[in-house]
Scaffold this active site. Structure first.
Site, mmCIF file in Angstrom:
data_model
loop_
_atom_site.group_PDB
_atom_site.id
_atom_site.type_symbol
_atom_site.label_atom_id
_atom_site.label_comp_id
_atom_site.label_asym_id
_atom_site.label_seq_id
_atom_site.Cartn_x
_atom_site.Cartn_y
_atom_site.Cartn_z
ATOM 1 N N GLY A 1 -10.923 -3.065 4.174
ATOM 2 C CA GLY A 1 -11.353 -2.017 4.810
ATOM 3 C C GLY A 1 -10.898 -1.826 6.145
ATOM 4 C CG ASP B 1 -1.731 -1.231 1.434
ATOM 5 O OD1 ASP B 1 -2.143 -1.700 0.180
ATOM 6 O OD2 ASP B 1 -1.954 -1.838 2.402
ATOM 7 C CD GLU B 2 4.846 -0.327 -0.288
ATOM 8 O OE1 GLU B 2 3.896 -0.694 -1.289
ATOM 9 O OE2 GLU B 2 5.415 -1.286 0.179
ATOM 10 C CB THR C 1 1.882 -12.161 1.434
ATOM 11 O OG1 THR C 1 1.150 -12.702 0.459
ATOM 12 C CG2 THR C 1 3.250 -11.860 0.524
ATOM 13 N NE ARG D 1 -3.930 0.637 3.585
ATOM 14 C CZ ARG D 1 -4.192 1.131 2.057
ATOM 15 N NH1 ARG D 1 -3.805 2.224 2.218
ATOM 16 N NH2 ARG D 1 -4.672 0.577 1.088
ATOM 17 N N GLY E 1 -4.688 -4.378 -3.436
ATOM 18 C CA GLY E 1 -5.600 -3.319 -3.772
ATOM 19 C C GLY E 1 -4.911 -2.224 -4.411
ATOM 20 C CG HIS E 2 -2.372 -2.084 -7.236
ATOM 21 N ND1 HIS E 2 -1.415 -2.236 -7.916
ATOM 22 C CD2 HIS E 2 -2.013 -2.782 -6.028
ATOM 23 C CE1 HIS E 2 -0.391 -3.129 -7.588
ATOM 24 N NE2 HIS E 2 -0.982 -3.376 -6.434
ATOM 25 C CB THR E 3 -6.079 3.601 -4.699
ATOM 26 O OG1 THR E 3 -6.049 2.516 -3.582
ATOM 27 C CG2 THR E 3 -7.257 4.596 -4.842
HETATM 28 P P1 GTP Z 1 -0.685 -3.126 -2.524
HETATM 29 O O1 GTP Z 1 -0.329 -3.600 -3.922
HETATM 30 O O2 GTP Z 1 -1.989 -3.608 -2.260
HETATM 31 O O3 GTP Z 1 0.649 -3.102 -1.838
HETATM 32 O O4 GTP Z 1 -1.234 -1.618 -2.940
HETATM 33 P P2 GTP Z 1 -0.459 -0.097 -3.679
HETATM 34 O O5 GTP Z 1 1.015 -0.007 -3.416
HETATM 35 O O6 GTP Z 1 -0.848 0.044 -5.167
HETATM 36 O O7 GTP Z 1 -1.429 1.047 -2.804
HETATM 37 P P3 GTP Z 1 -2.804 1.453 -2.362
HETATM 38 O O8 GTP Z 1 -3.494 2.152 -3.559
HETATM 39 O O9 GTP Z 1 -3.398 0.276 -1.846
HETATM 40 O O10 GTP Z 1 -2.815 2.400 -1.201
HETATM 41 C C1 GTP Z 1 -2.349 3.536 -1.422
HETATM 42 C C2 GTP Z 1 -3.193 4.461 -0.757
HETATM 43 O O11 GTP Z 1 -2.743 5.834 -0.569
HETATM 44 C C3 GTP Z 1 -4.284 5.042 -1.756
HETATM 45 O O12 GTP Z 1 -5.545 5.034 -1.126
HETATM 46 C C4 GTP Z 1 -3.769 6.058 -2.510
HETATM 47 O O13 GTP Z 1 -4.886 6.901 -3.271
HETATM 48 C C5 GTP Z 1 -3.189 6.768 -1.567
HETATM 49 N N1 GTP Z 1 -2.177 7.564 -2.135
HETATM 50 C C6 GTP Z 1 -0.945 7.118 -3.179
HETATM 51 N N2 GTP Z 1 -0.106 8.202 -3.099
HETATM 52 C C7 GTP Z 1 -0.549 9.368 -2.210
HETATM 53 C C8 GTP Z 1 -0.229 10.446 -2.050
HETATM 54 O O14 GTP Z 1 0.856 10.964 -2.453
HETATM 55 N N3 GTP Z 1 -0.476 11.276 -1.281
HETATM 56 C C9 GTP Z 1 -2.061 10.921 -0.446
HETATM 57 N N4 GTP Z 1 -2.429 11.756 0.307
HETATM 58 N N5 GTP Z 1 -2.312 9.584 -0.728
HETATM 59 C C10 GTP Z 1 -1.805 8.733 -1.849
HETATM 60 P P1 IMP Z 2 -2.405 -12.989 2.359
HETATM 61 O O1 IMP Z 2 -1.517 -12.147 1.460
HETATM 62 O O2 IMP Z 2 -3.782 -12.438 2.359
HETATM 63 O O3 IMP Z 2 -1.993 -14.181 2.959
HETATM 64 O O4 IMP Z 2 -2.072 -12.007 3.682
HETATM 65 C C1 IMP Z 2 -0.746 -12.090 4.792
HETATM 66 C C2 IMP Z 2 -0.139 -10.509 5.018
HETATM 67 O O5 IMP Z 2 -0.106 -9.831 4.093
HETATM 68 C C3 IMP Z 2 -1.327 -10.002 5.841
HETATM 69 O O6 IMP Z 2 -0.746 -9.213 6.919
HETATM 70 C C4 IMP Z 2 -1.944 -8.991 4.837
HETATM 71 O O7 IMP Z 2 -2.587 -7.747 5.535
HETATM 72 C C5 IMP Z 2 -0.744 -8.553 4.163
HETATM 73 N N1 IMP Z 2 -1.169 -8.304 2.556
HETATM 74 C C6 IMP Z 2 -1.290 -8.993 1.684
HETATM 75 N N2 IMP Z 2 -1.477 -8.535 0.504
HETATM 76 C C7 IMP Z 2 -1.296 -7.136 0.758
HETATM 77 C C8 IMP Z 2 -1.360 -5.870 0.061
HETATM 78 O O8 IMP Z 2 -1.719 -5.988 -1.158
HETATM 79 N N3 IMP Z 2 -1.205 -4.748 0.804
HETATM 80 C C9 IMP Z 2 -1.011 -4.677 2.240
HETATM 81 N N4 IMP Z 2 -0.815 -5.744 2.905
HETATM 82 C C10 IMP Z 2 -1.148 -7.008 2.363
HETATM 83 MG MG MG Z 3 -3.239 -1.754 -1.415
#
Ligand code: GTP
Ligand code: IMP
Ligand code: MG
Length: 337
Positions: free
Chosen positions: A252, A13-14, A191, A255, A42-44
């Site tokens: 949901g 979720d970086e 994971t 974090r 979950g990628h936003t």
């Molecule tokens: P995983 O593959 O699940 O680890 O996800 P991810 O790395 O794609 O990140 P994800 O979208 O789950 O979470 C990042 C959150 O931060 C989202 O709600 C984005 O909309 C938000 N976000 C990303 N960049 C920024 C930023 O620079 N500022 C703020 N305020 N929010 C950000």
């Molecule tokens: P699993 O991947 O569902 O088996 O979960 C193992 C661990 O990884 C748990 O702590 C989850 O919350 C975490 N995790 C898995 N996928 C993600 C992701 O995409 N974003 C953040 N945490 C994750």
């Molecule tokens: Mg995510």
């Protein structure tokens, strides 16, 4: 851009989705290929005022010229995949490797009912861990066994390596974060697969000699969902004071939020052979930075933070995210690479 792998440096979720969506807008790559574990991610993506949350679709879906691929290493939940294909209207652009592993309801049930997984590890409950167990036990179905996926099947390595031969730009989008790696992360609170750059390359079928850039994404305040060590974790009150509370895209769940993990960031850069880093959520570090696209306009406080991290990690910070929208980005690649 050539062949660039994007991975997460902390606990997921970086903002990989956000960073990939910026790179797609800026560079229009021919292919964005998804690696990573599967629909636990979950990628936003926020583009043109609209917000999308995707679990399997590569974050280049808003570019109609972009081929979208899901690599063989990644697990597919056919229901999730089909819903995203329909919703995003990408039927003619998505390709799924015929060897992707398939998550079935029984995997989801196991993930939710096994107390070791749901209560102790606090997994996402999306069936990924049990499906990867079955994959290792050599009894998991593959995408080619699922009639509903038939029309999307392809050989992802062939497509990507052909594109490489033709000097096309390719983005490989990893998922999760390096702290969640089965091999290098905070085992057993991890994971079900490695989450590093080499694994992402393997997921989509690219050999190590073909990779030009590894971009590792960190967020100014790392977050963690689920159980496991988090040495810099803040109390809920501290997180609220900083205004940095967050909730999971898939689950949901709130974090957990912490401060920058210096030693870990340096270690993650090393093991992944990162050539550049992105820092997201700099607007959470200093709210006055929200939406800025020119480095010089950042506050001194933010510049100092970024420059310090850059010195410590020994790689250039080429992308700075100042908000969730894909145009809220400072892109320094031309100056720094
Ligand atoms: P995983 O593959 O699940 O680890 O996800 P991810 O790395 O794609 O990140 P994800 O979208 O789950 O979470 C990042 C959150 O931060 C989202 O709600 C984005 O909309 C938000 N976000 C990303 N960049 C920024 C930023 O620079 N500022 C703020 N305020 N929010 C950000
Ligand atoms: P699993 O991947 O569902 O088996 O979960 C193992 C661990 O990884 C748990 O702590 C989850 O919350 C975490 N995790 C898995 N996928 C993600 C992701 O995409 N974003 C953040 N945490 C994750
Ligand atoms: Mg995510």
């Amino acid at each position: 851009m050539a062949v660039t792998i994007v991975i997460g440096g902390f606990f997921g979720d970086e903002g990989k989705g956000k960073i990939v969506s910026h790179l797609v807008r800026e560079d229009s790559p021919s292919i964005v290929a998804r690696g990573g574990v599967g629909p636990n991610a979950g990628h936003t993506v926020k583009v043109d005022g609209e917000e999308f949350g995707t679990r399997l679709t590569p974050s280049g879906f808003f570019d109609e010229e972009c081929r979208l691929l899901v690599g063989a290493g990644t697990l597919i939940d056919p229901e999730v995949m089909n819903q995203e294909i329909e919703k995003l209207d990408i039927e003619d652009r998505i390709g799924i490797d015929k060897r992707c592993g398939i998550i079935e309801q029984k995997h989801i049930n196991r993930d939710k009912k096994d107390s070791r997984l749901s209560d102790e590890i606090e997994t996402t409950g999306t069936g990924c861990g049990p499906a990867n167990e079955d994959r290792v036990a050599r009894k998991l179905k593959q995408a080619k066994d699922i009639p509903k996926l038939k029309k999307y099947l392809t050989d992802v390595p062939k497509e990507i390596n052909n594109a490489i031969k033709n000097n096309k730009d390719i983005l490989v989008e990893g998922a999760q974060g390096f702290g969640l790696s089965l091999i290098y992360g905070t085992y057993p609170y991890v994971t079900s697969k490695d989450t590093g750059a080499s694994q992402a390359a393997c997921d989509v079928g690219i050999g190590p000699t073909k990779i030009d850039e590894v971009l590792i994404v960190f967020k100014a305040y790392p977050t963690r969902v689920g159980a496991g060590p988090f040495p810099t974790e803040m109390t809920e009150e501290e997180a609220q004071e900083h205004g940095v509370e967050e909730y999971g895209t898939v689950t949901g769940r709130p974090r957990r939020v912490g401060k920058w993990m210096k030693d870990w960031a340096e270690y993650a850069v090393m093991v992944n052979g990162a050539t550049q880093a992105a820092i997201t959520c700099i607007d959470k570090y200093d709210q006055r930075c929200r939406g800025i696209t020119d480095y010089q306009e950042l506050t001194e406080k933010a510049k100092k933070f970024i420059e310090k991290k850059e010195r410590e990690m020994g790689v250039p910070v080429t992308l700075i995210s100042t908000g969730p929208r894909n145009d809220e980005t400072i892109d320094l690649r031309k100056e720094k690479l």
